[in-house]
Design a protein around this motif. Structure first.
Motif, PDB file in Angstrom:
ATOM      1  N   GLY A  95       0.780  -1.228   0.000  1.00  0.00           N
ATOM      2  CA  GLY A  95       0.000   0.000   0.000  1.00  0.00           C
ATOM      3  C   GLY A  95       0.810   1.275   0.000  1.00  0.00           C
ATOM      4  O   GLY A  95       0.253   2.359  -0.144  1.00  0.00           O
ATOM      5  N   LYS A  96       2.146   1.179   0.149  1.00  0.00           N
ATOM      6  CA  LYS A  96       3.012   2.364   0.193  1.00  0.00           C
ATOM      7  C   LYS A  96       3.703   2.542  -1.162  1.00  0.00           C
ATOM      8  O   LYS A  96       4.223   1.578  -1.729  1.00  0.00           O
ATOM      9  CB  LYS A  96       4.057   2.211   1.297  1.00  0.00           C
ATOM     10  N   ARG A  97       3.679   3.759  -1.699  1.00  0.00           N
ATOM     11  CA  ARG A  97       4.341   4.025  -2.977  1.00  0.00           C
ATOM     12  C   ARG A  97       5.825   3.643  -2.878  1.00  0.00           C
ATOM     13  O   ARG A  97       6.478   3.943  -1.877  1.00  0.00           O
ATOM     14  CB  ARG A  97       4.190   5.494  -3.367  1.00  0.00           C
ATOM     15  N   MET A  98       6.330   3.017  -3.922  1.00  0.00           N
ATOM     16  CA  MET A  98       7.670   2.458  -3.880  1.00  0.00           C
ATOM     17  C   MET A  98       8.742   3.525  -3.620  1.00  0.00           C
ATOM     18  O   MET A  98       9.727   3.273  -2.912  1.00  0.00           O
ATOM     19  CB  MET A  98       7.979   1.727  -5.193  1.00  0.00           C
ATOM     20  N   GLU A  99       8.543   4.733  -4.158  1.00  0.00           N
ATOM     21  CA  GLU A  99       9.549   5.780  -3.959  1.00  0.00           C
ATOM     22  C   GLU A  99       9.608   6.245  -2.507  1.00  0.00           C
ATOM     23  O   GLU A  99      10.585   6.893  -2.097  1.00  0.00           O
ATOM     24  CB  GLU A  99       9.298   6.970  -4.898  1.00  0.00           C
TER      25      GLU A  99
END
Length: 585
Positions: free
Chosen positions: A388-392
């Motif tokens: 659920g967390k953006r990879m960047e």
């Protein structure tokens, strides 16, 4: 007189007391198509390279190699280079020029072919291979299949008498592999080109071979004869250790007879002793004779799902509420502004507990997708998320701990002189609370103890894969991403590798792999996906995914799909094979 004669040939690598090849005797006649097979590390590549003087390995050799009746050392080196051509497993190791036209001309220029003759040869070869549209392309942008064709064409331009091929289909998708093998068959049948080819995937190759030569692990020839003769030896109970090397259809027929389930008519010998089927065509005829009544009785019966049911995933509507572990949303990616999009408008998700195999053509973007999921590449558009967390927004240390990534070439993971030192380096990087105990458990589980003091270059491909995987797993990742994990593995090692992945999956590890090995994906994956035109075009459990395909399916399924629609392996067919009946007269 034989075109090639190998007499009592023995080879030992420097600082090695064990012989890689031991007393090899082989004679190959003009125009033969010879398949050389055997376990990884048995010396197949060493033997092929020994026949190509420019690539001959350094070491101690005994015995004699003769070509066209003369010892190798009595031939003019330039003439021998022309007469014996080789296509290696990885075309990137053989291509030297930036453009296709330059690569085709390179060998001809080196042997001094006049310009007019060179143009004529290239024009003829380009037409034969259908390369007109990509003649002036950069070799770096070609797909794996195109690179392999360029390599083959550049070798054939020298007009060799003998063509050596070292696992040339290992990096090709199923369609490209079939086309490449059919091209070899044409060259052999229409032009009389002598072919010696090493390969682990024999399903498509054995039906077109004249001879099969099996090298044992001790570097000696265990069998030299026809493909049907080798299958017959297995049927008679001989050479049982090579059972896994045979095509699935042969394994099915041998298993049925071993279990006493092969039908036979009054006064008939068992069908297996009459004629073992090797090709799809022969297999269909064999099945019609074995089960003539089953088709009539069960043709309209509902399909029986013989595979493990699919538990669903984030791409399945019934499981939409499940939060994905890894997810791509509207992802677009290209390597530079002037290149086409490799991935476009891609939506794909991996849930905890998935075991997914991704297939697709060469250049479809499978490896690129895997690197996007691993956080090694960043998309130009769209998002990739980890839990659920953006990879960047995910820190590099967290990425290394939660995502394990194993690239195609395991040697990329080794920087030290021994496997043991490499594991120690991985141990120092790991922040897992039980890292030391975990390392000891992995060494025992993967059978790495005999390898700890060895250099990574001195162990087999399967051993490198296991050692590199152990280094990756030391961090205790939640998901494992594998890029072509079975490339270059013999059938026995492949089964061992598959069993290991199944064991890790049962322990709770989520697995995503990209592969060209359809049989491997069908046997071990729980979910399959196809990447086409930059996006996912098909997704589902192996039983339905492969049974509805024409090219991307197993050989067994092509043969039995009218009777056992969802059977993908010979074991699936065994599970459904009816009680033996008498053959029709």
């Amino acid at each position: 007189m034989a075109l090639l004669e190998i007499t009592d040939f023995t080879f030992t690598y420097p600082d090695n007391t064990e012989r890689t090849l031991d007393g090899v005797r082989l004679a190959v006649r003009q125009g033969e198509f010879v398949v050389l097979c055997g376990p990884s590390g048995c010396g197949k590549t060493t033997l092929l390279r020994s026949l190509k003087s420019e690539l001959a390995p350094v070491g101690r050799r005994e015995g004699e190699l003769r070509f066209m009746g003369k010892p190798f050392h009595e031939h003019d080196p330039y003439a021998l280079a022309r007469h014996i051509g080789i296509v290696q497993q990885d075309p990137d190791n053989q291509i030297v020029m930036e453009q296709v036209i330059g690569e085709l001309a390179f060998g001809l220029e080196n042997i001094g072919v006049p310009t007019e003759a060179m143009r004529r040869r290239i024009a003829e070869m380009v037409h034969f291979f259908g390369m007109e549209d990509w003649l002036y392309r950069s070799t770096s942008v070609l797909s794996g299949g195109q690179k392999q064709l360029v390599t083959l064409a550049s070798v054939l331009l020298l007009q060799p008498r003998l063509l050596l091929l070292d696992e040339p289909t290992a990096q090709l998708d199923p369609v490209a592999a079939k086309e490449f093998l059919q091209l070899l068959r044409r060259l052999n049948e229409e032009f009389g080109l002598t072919v010696i080819m090493t390969e682990h995937r024999l399903e498509e190759l054995l039906p077109m071979a004249d001879r099969v030569v099996v090298l044992g692990s001790e570097g000696r020839i265990r069998y030299d004869g026809t493909p049907r003769g080798l299958a017959g030896k297995l049927a008679d109970g001989e050479m049982g250790e090579y059972f896994d090397y045979m095509p699935s259809l042969v394994k099915l027929a041998v298993s049925l007879e071993d279990q006493g389930r092969m039908p036979s008519g009054p006064g008939d010998a068992p069908l297996l002793q009459q004629r073992l089927p090797l090709s799809v065509k022969e297999g269909r005829a064999w099945l019609d004779r074995c089960l003539p009544a089953v088709h009539d009785r069960e043709a309209d019966a509902p399909r029986k799902n013989v595979r493990q049911p699919w538990s669903g995933g984030a791409n399945d509507g019934a499981a939409a509420a499940v939060k994905p572990l890894l997810e791509c949303q509207g992802v677009h990616f290209r390597y530079d502004k002037s290149s086409p999009l490799i991935v476009k408008q891609l939506d794909f998700a991996v849930c905890t507990g998935d075991f997914t195999a991704i297939v697709g053509g060469n250049g479809a973007g499978k490896s690129t997708l895997l690197q996007l999921l691993a956080g090694l590449l960043r998309p130009q558009l769209g998002t990739v998320k980890l839990a659920g967390k953006r990879m960047e927004a995910v820190k590099e240390q967290e990425l290394r701990e939660r995502i394990g990534y194993l690239a195609q070439n395991p040697l990329a993971y080794f920087l030290h002189d021994t496997v043991g030192e490499e594991l120690q380096r991985a141990l120092r990087r790991s922040r897992h609370p039980d890292a030391l105990q975990r390392m000891q458990a992995l060494i025992e589980r993967f059978g790495l103890q005999p390898l700890l003091a060895k250099h990574p270059h001195d162990i087999s491909g399967g051993e490198r894969q296991r050692a590199a995987l152990a280094c990756v797993l030391l961090a205790g990742p939640e998901v494992l991403l594998l890029d072509e994990p079975t490339k270059g593995l013999d059938p026995v090692m492949k089964q061992s590798w598959g069993s290991l992945l199944e064991e890790l999956h049962r322990d709770g590890l989520t697995i995503v792999l990209v592969t060209h090995d359809i049989e491997f994906a069908a046997q071990y994956a729980k979910r399959c996906a196809m990447l086409f035109d930059g996006a996912m075009t098909a997704l589902g459990p192996p039983s339905s995914f492969f049974s509805e395909n024409y090219f991307y399916t197993t050989t067994i399924n092509r043969i039995v799909r009218d009777r056992f629609p969802e059977a993908l392996t010979y074991k699936d067919v065994l599970d459904q094979w009816p009680i033996p009946v008498s053959l029709s007269p």
